[in-house]
Design a protein around this motif. Sequence first.
Motif, mmCIF file in Angstrom:
data_model
loop_
_atom_site.group_PDB
_atom_site.id
_atom_site.type_symbol
_atom_site.label_atom_id
_atom_site.label_comp_id
_atom_site.label_asym_id
_atom_site.label_seq_id
_atom_site.Cartn_x
_atom_site.Cartn_y
_atom_site.Cartn_z
ATOM 1 N N ALA A 179 62.983 40.733 -14.544
ATOM 2 C CA ALA A 179 62.780 39.378 -15.059
ATOM 3 C C ALA A 179 63.923 38.970 -15.982
ATOM 4 N N SER A 221 50.817 39.036 -27.358
ATOM 5 C CA SER A 221 50.689 37.576 -27.372
ATOM 6 C C SER A 221 49.211 37.228 -27.317
ATOM 7 N N HIS A 280 59.949 44.114 -16.152
ATOM 8 C CA HIS A 280 60.494 43.196 -17.156
ATOM 9 C C HIS A 280 62.022 43.183 -17.122
ATOM 10 N N GLU A 322 66.474 35.795 -15.707
ATOM 11 C CA GLU A 322 66.344 34.714 -16.688
ATOM 12 C C GLU A 322 67.549 34.562 -17.609
ATOM 13 N N SER A 346 61.125 34.900 -21.112
ATOM 14 C CA SER A 346 59.727 35.320 -21.110
ATOM 15 C C SER A 346 59.563 36.520 -22.031
ATOM 16 N N ASP A 347 58.321 36.831 -22.364
ATOM 17 C CA ASP A 347 58.078 37.872 -23.373
ATOM 18 C C ASP A 347 58.648 39.226 -22.955
#
Length: 738
Positions: free
Chosen positions: A379, A660, A376, A383, A698-699
């Motif tokens: 990511a 989620s 993550h 992002e 994103s989460d």
Amino acid sequence: MTAEDDAKLALLRETLEDNVDLTTYETEVYLALVRGGTQTMTDIAETSDVPKQRVYDIVDGLRERGFVEVIDDYPRKAYAVDPSEALSSIRDQISRAEEYLEELHDTVETVESGVALFKSESTIKRYVSDLLQTAEHDILLLLPVDRLSAVVDDLEQCADQQVRLVLSNASPDELEEESLHESIPGTVDEARVVSTREDFALTTDRSRGLYWVQEGRDYVEDEGQGYYVTNPSLAMVLDRFVSESIWPLAQPLERSSKRPTLPRQYMRIRDCLADVSVLTDSQPVDAFEITFEGYDTETGEEVTETGTLTSYYYTEYDVRSSLTLSVDTATESLTSPKITVGGVGTRNVDYTAYSIELRQNGTSHAAKIDDETRRHLEACKAELPPEFGNGSVALCFDAFIDRMREFIQRRPGGEYEQIRQFDAFREALVRYEASETPPRVEWRQTRTEPGGLIAHVGGVFDELGYDVTLIGRMGDPIRAEFARKFRDQTLVSLGRTTSTDYVWFEDRKFLLTEPNPEPLNWARIEDRIGASAFAEYIDGRSVVNMGSWYSTPELVDIVDHLRDDIWPRLSSPPEHVHFVPGEVDQLSAEELERGCEALGALDDVVPVTITANRNQTRRFRDILLQRSDEETVPTVQRVRERFDVTRYVMHSQRGATLASRDDVLSVKAPQVVNPHQLRNVDEHFLSGMTLALAEGLSDGAALVLANTVASYFMRHKKSPESREIRTFISEYEAFFAE
């Protein structure tokens, strides 16, 4: 002689031969001398019917045993020693045997109760010696100063145990004598003294003990008696009497104090924290690690835990004491990474400890990064937008004024200084409690600043250059604190604001909050600005941040109108609603149930994200979830399903977990040792999460960004700028152990 006389003589012969161990000839010679007085050897032979050639040897033997005396004259004579004197040594032996048998008999009788009574001083001393020699970890000893010499030899062998000594019955002159200090063995870790007259009390490992009633008290019937205690519960009572009633009132003998060496084992939390208070004079609190054995105060289950010391409460003036540990827990676990530990009988803590080991913290404070966090993180790096600040958000409704204060105390000479540690302030209150003087606390205001959720989150977005609309009770007219800080932003006041006296300590905070008498509900919003204006303020914003539920109890009513009255009016509705519960312990089960319905319905028209900490999530679990076979499903997922919203985020200083509709993600947070700021850390995580929603991350990347904003704030005591966010994320992995 009469028959009765013959019977008495026969009984005497039998007694002397069977019980005094005299031979037949010795018995006859001794009885002849008792009956006939002083006699020559010839006379003795005639009156005793013992051959004359044997009389000389027998008389010499009886003389050695104390039964006769010899007159060395011519002719040689002998006479019997008074029978009471001759038999005194035998009576003493029998008496000692009787006493010992009585003690053994007492022990057998009282073994079930765990207390044995001894009356012989030599026996009591023997048991004292046995207790000292068999102690494994801990010795607590209270004894009159004139008894010290009796235990010195045994104490000198107790190098591996923690030894604490209280000397009683000490006169002022004795305290000044050099010999008293020199007589205390070097194995004693700390020695204290009281001038009062106290009995002898010894406990070892808090499981065995001995109470010895001292002589010279007219009002006691058992003086000189010793009570040997083997029942652990009774031994604990004796131990607590000495450690909590005598020890705190005793004066330290300065020359006996020494710096504790680690690692060390303790039976009492107060002893442990007394050493910690010495060690932390030169080292930070988190330089120490503690392992304890004890019980869960809720379930009664026996536990063993290890963690890094983060804070503690200890003072000589208060028998209460506790410590807080940071323990490793899974990011998604509801178990708090901070646990509180007290001693036996302590309330309002997570655990009570009966065995504690203190050692230097030789481990890294940072956890190892896991593969999921690393994924993550990558990511998030990919992002992140080229620039922050190209957007707008609306922040509602929690607003008030923080009056920053500090407690102070007057120093000699009239100057004031800040009370920096909360424990020092609490100790001052304890001293007041112990006196007849009403407490007098002085404080001073250092500054005022905007407070509440919209101020803290708004500060982060303002720093990054976003357009921010703040909607809340900021004063009528708007208070200068808000107007100055957010002079370039849109401020919409819904009425008068209130103040919170925010007392700041280096280790924690103390809040005195003034409730707002004017309720904030949909009727007030319509009365102040109207539904159309409210819709205009949030139209076109990327995120609407709402909270807190605690400070705005009728927030659910506003949520309903947001869905039914506001959303249909919007031409460019926000992409997210970020809902912040706050301290939901103050909300009833009915209010929480009603909130589930309202937020689930709002999620039908706009994605809703709820962000809460562990305690708030635990409250949701306990009230909203039913115990079922689905407990293998992560709690955050079950809470999200119960609210029926798009996302549910649970965060702590260890990291965050997001549930989620499709997945459950976890991201570890960099650990901060000795943080510069803990106040408002939750609000900065919320700010980071709102920022991630505004930028469409994103989460998993959103959790990394939220952790970054909170961790940076803890390290630097300020909100991060755009460049600082990027730098921190680029170095994120370096904050973890290799």
